[in-house]
Design an enzyme around this catalytic site. Structure first.
Site, short mmCIF file in Angstrom:
data_model
loop_
_atom_site.label_atom_id
_atom_site.label_comp_id
_atom_site.label_asym_id
_atom_site.label_seq_id
_atom_site.Cartn_x
_atom_site.Cartn_y
_atom_site.Cartn_z
N ASP A 7 0.94 -1.49 -0.36
CA ASP A 7 -0.14 0.06 0.21
C ASP A 7 1.02 1.38 0.10
O ASP A 7 2.77 0.85 0.24
CB ASP A 7 -1.27 0.02 1.46
CG ASP A 7 -1.21 1.66 1.17
OD1 ASP A 7 -2.26 1.59 0.71
OD2 ASP A 7 -1.55 1.71 2.42
N ASP A 9 0.25 4.97 0.72
CA ASP A 9 -0.86 5.92 1.91
C ASP A 9 -0.53 5.23 3.62
O ASP A 9 -1.64 4.67 3.24
CB ASP A 9 -1.87 6.94 1.60
CG ASP A 9 -1.86 7.73 1.07
OD1 ASP A 9 -1.10 8.44 0.22
OD2 ASP A 9 -2.61 8.23 0.57
N ARG A 127 -11.14 16.80 -0.30
CA ARG A 127 -9.51 16.22 -1.23
C ARG A 127 -8.75 17.20 -0.96
O ARG A 127 -7.70 17.44 -0.76
CB ARG A 127 -9.88 15.77 -2.30
CG ARG A 127 -10.66 14.65 -2.50
CD ARG A 127 -10.22 13.26 -1.87
NE ARG A 127 -8.94 12.93 -2.46
CZ ARG A 127 -8.15 12.09 -1.39
NH1 ARG A 127 -8.62 10.87 -0.81
NH2 ARG A 127 -6.94 11.99 -1.91
N SER A 170 -10.62 9.87 4.29
CA SER A 170 -11.45 9.64 3.14
C SER A 170 -12.17 7.66 3.13
O SER A 170 -11.68 7.14 3.99
CB SER A 170 -10.93 9.29 1.78
OG SER A 170 -10.31 7.89 1.70
#
Length: 243
Positions: A7, A9, A127, A170
């Protein structure tokens, strides 16, 4: 052969930030020193964001990148291999807009709904939030559990969708099954070595996180291990000590 999956982030980089130079050098040392392996990136972000966060020196040494919850795959030699398309229901978009309007968070921003190939990324803070605003929201969300409650409500109303907490601020939304497990399934179908073993690193491996489906798929097929990490430092520590 070991197939390493990372992954981005919270695993290789701080949330929505570029990989720190010291981490990049350590990762390059590792990727250059281990033979009989393949390395893939698997992220909820689109390709543009991955290119912003990871240096080309690292990406060029990977076999490819699964973007947008693995709804899109870019092979380093062949280019774009596949890209899933999805038109979300209008009722979903309307409900997401309602969450923005009714959020109790005081600093609701813009860019709340971002369409990506095969998915939607949603955030009440938006965002466009700065790094500081992202951190502030994340700390608030840990107490208020806004994202968790939104996920629970949406899953009840849309049982045909996968809805998971992603990144720092998010929620990732995509058709059922079109999640990160598409990565391991695609590699199994196309791998030249049927005895390959997956090694996955992610920071949202818990149930409800956007790494959970890939973890569940690996466990179900008993063909690998996973590491739930708390940042790039832990990822690199495990790599250098165990692989």
């Amino acid at each position: 052969m070991k197939i390493f999956l990372f992954d981005v982030d919270g695993t290789l980089t701080p949330a929505r930030k570029s990989m720190e130079s010291s981490h990049a050098w350590d990762f390059l040392d590792w990727i250059s020193g281990v033979e009989e392996k393949r390395v893939y990136i698997v992220s909820g972000s689109d390709r543009r964001k991955i290119l912003e966060q990871l240096p080309s020196s690292i990406l060029s040494r990977c076999s490819g990148a699964f973007c947008c919850m693995a709804n899109q795959f870019w092979d380093n030699e062949k280019g774009l291999v596949y890209s899933n398309e999805w038109n979300p229901p209008k009722s979903l978009i309307s409900q997401l807009n309602d969450y923005v309007l009714n959020s109790e968070y005081e600093k609701v921003g813009s860019g709340n709904i971002e369409s990506r190939p095969g998915m939607i990324n949603f955030s009440t803070v938006g965002r466009a939030a700065t790094a500081e605003e992202r951190l502030e929201y994340n700390l608030w969300d840990r107490q208020s559990l806004e994202r968790e409650s939104i996920c629970v409500e949406l899953k009840t109303r849309y049982p045909d969708l996968d809805i998971s907490i992603g990144g720092q601020i998010s929620i990732d939304i995509n058709p059922k099954g079109n999640n990160k497990s598409q990565c391991t399934k695609w590699i199994r179908q196309n791998a030249k070595d049927p005895d390959s073993e997956f090694v996955f690193f992610g920071d949202k491996c818990h149930k409800g996180g956007n790494d959970y489906d890939i973890v569940e798929d690996i466990n179900k097929n008993r063909d690998g291990v996973f590491f739930s990490v708390d940042g790039p430092e832990e990822t690199l520590s495990i790599l250098t000590s165990e692989y």
